[in-house]
Design an enzyme around this catalytic site. Structure first.
Site, short mmCIF file in Angstrom:
data_model
loop_
_atom_site.label_atom_id
_atom_site.label_comp_id
_atom_site.label_asym_id
_atom_site.label_seq_id
_atom_site.Cartn_x
_atom_site.Cartn_y
_atom_site.Cartn_z
NE ARG A 194 41.02 36.99 53.20
CZ ARG A 194 40.93 36.44 52.08
NH1 ARG A 194 41.85 35.52 51.89
NH2 ARG A 194 40.03 36.52 51.19
CE LYS A 250 43.34 30.95 45.36
NZ LYS A 250 42.05 31.27 46.36
NE ARG A 262 35.47 36.87 47.78
CZ ARG A 262 36.26 37.12 48.80
NH1 ARG A 262 35.88 37.60 49.71
NH2 ARG A 262 37.56 36.51 48.49
NE ARG A 310 38.62 33.72 41.55
CZ ARG A 310 39.31 34.25 42.51
NH1 ARG A 310 40.65 34.32 42.24
NH2 ARG A 310 38.52 34.93 43.30
NE ARG A 341 40.04 40.78 49.29
CZ ARG A 341 40.31 39.50 48.78
NH1 ARG A 341 41.31 38.86 48.90
NH2 ARG A 341 39.25 38.92 48.07
P1 AMP Z 1 40.78 37.13 45.03
O1 AMP Z 1 41.75 38.48 45.94
O2 AMP Z 1 41.34 36.35 44.51
O3 AMP Z 1 39.57 36.51 46.04
O4 AMP Z 1 39.65 38.24 44.09
C1 AMP Z 1 38.83 39.35 44.49
C2 AMP Z 1 37.87 39.35 43.61
O5 AMP Z 1 38.49 39.68 42.02
C3 AMP Z 1 36.83 38.19 43.01
O6 AMP Z 1 35.85 38.00 43.70
C4 AMP Z 1 36.52 38.61 41.48
O7 AMP Z 1 35.52 39.62 41.71
C5 AMP Z 1 37.84 39.18 41.00
N1 AMP Z 1 38.91 38.12 40.41
C6 AMP Z 1 40.16 37.73 40.75
N2 AMP Z 1 40.51 36.82 39.97
C7 AMP Z 1 39.70 36.91 38.92
C8 AMP Z 1 39.91 36.15 37.71
N3 AMP Z 1 40.78 35.36 37.59
N4 AMP Z 1 38.77 36.37 36.81
C9 AMP Z 1 37.68 37.08 37.28
N5 AMP Z 1 37.60 37.73 38.36
C10 AMP Z 1 38.59 37.74 38.98
#
Ligand code: AMP
Length: 222
Positions: free
Chosen positions: A127, A13, A173, A88, A162
Site C-alpha cells: 500500500r 475499508k 497488527r 476496535r 505508512r
Molecule cells: P489503521 O489505520 O486503522 O490501520 O490504524 C493504525 C493504528 O492506529 C492501529 O494499528 C492502532 O495502533 C491505532 N488505532 C486505530 N484505530 C484504533 C482504535 N479504534 N483503537 C485503538 N487503536 C487504534
C-alpha cells in the site's frame, strides 16, 4: 445514515469508505487517520498513541472514545457518518453504544468487508498513500499501481508508505485484529444489523456490492 465498517487491516475499508463518503456526502471518520494526524501535530493524544501504533498494538480506549465523542457530537455528523477503524474492541463498541444512545441515534448498517488471510499481508505491505493530505489517494504497488512509480496520479505529489505497513509490523497488527477486533463480528451479528460483503477483487465491483447491500438491506435514502 450511520454506517460502520469492520474488516482486517488491508481489507480495503479506507478505500471503500472514502468512495462511499463522497457518494453519500457523509463524513468519513477513520480512527487511523485521526490518530496519525494527532501524532503529526504532536497533540497529547498523539504523543500517548504513538508508542502503541509503532508496535501494532491498540491505543488506549479512552483516547479513542474521547476523540469519537467529540466528532460524533459535532455538527458535521448531524446527518450521519461512516466509521472506519472505531470501534476496535468490545469495550469501544459498548462505549459507542452509550454514545449513540446519548445522541438518540443508531447505526443503520454494519458492513464487514471479508478478505482471505492469505491476501492481507501483500495488500498491506504494497500500500502507498499520496503524501498530500488534501488528496490522500491510496495506491498499491502490485494491485493498483500509479502511472508513474512513486507519484500520485491525481495530484502529482509523492507517494509514501505508512511506517506500520512495513513487513515487520504486519503480523503484530493482524494478531491484534484477530484477538481484539474480530469478536466485533459476533457482537454486531447479535444486534441484527451486520452485513458481510466480499472484499476481494475489483474495487469498483466491491463498491457496487456495498451500494447494493446498503440499498437492499439498510434502505439508504440518499
Ligand atoms: P489503521 O489505520 O486503522 O490501520 O490504524 C493504525 C493504528 O492506529 C492501529 O494499528 C492502532 O495502533 C491505532 N488505532 C486505530 N484505530 C484504533 C482504535 N479504534 N483503537 C485503538 N487503536 C487504534
Amino acid at each position: 445514515m450511520r454506517i460502520l465498517f469492520l474488516g482486517a487491516p488491508g481489507a480495503g475499508k479506507g478505500t471503500q469508505c472514502k468512495r462511499l463518503a463522497a457518494k453519500l456526502n457523509l463524513p468519513h471518520l477513520s480512527s487511523g487517520d485521526l490518530l496519525r494526524e494527532a501524532v503529526k501535530q504532536g497533540t497529547p493524544a498523539g504523543v500517548a498513541a504513538k508508542g502503541f501504533m509503532d508496535k501494532g498494538q491498540l491505543v488506549t480506549d479512552a483516547i479513542l472514545i474521547d476523540m469519537f465523542r467529540e466528532r460524533l457530537s459535532g455538527p458535521s455528523c448531524a446527518n450521519g457518518f461512516i466509521l472506519d477503524g472505531f470501534p476496535r474492541n468490545i469495550a469501544q463498541a459498548k462505549a459507542l453504544d452509550l454514545l449513540l444512545e446519548e445522541l438518540k441515534a443508531q447505526l443503520n448498517c454494519v458492513i464487514n468487508l471479508e478478505v482471505d488471510d492469505s491476501l492481507l499481508s501483500d495488500r498491506i505491505t504494497g500500500r502507498r498513500t499520496c503524501g498530500n493530505k488534501g488528496c490522500a489517494q491510496v495506491f498499491h504497488v502490485k494491485f493498483a499501481p500509479p502511472k508513474k512509480e512513486g507519484i500520485c496520479d491525481d495530484c502529482g505529489a509523492e507517494l509514501t508508505q505508512r511506517s506500520d505497513d512495513k513487513e515487520d509490523l504486519v503480523a503484530a497488527r493482524l494478531k491484534t485484529y484477530r484477538e481484539q477486533t474480530e469478536p466485533l463480528i459476533e457482537y454486531y451479528g447479535g444486534k441484527g444489523n451486520l452485513q458481510t460483503v466480499g472484499g476481494e477483487g475489483d474495487p469498483d465491483e466491491i463498491f457496487e456490492a456495498i451500494m447494493t447491500t446498503l440499498n437492499t438491506n439498510c434502505l439508504i435514502k440518499k
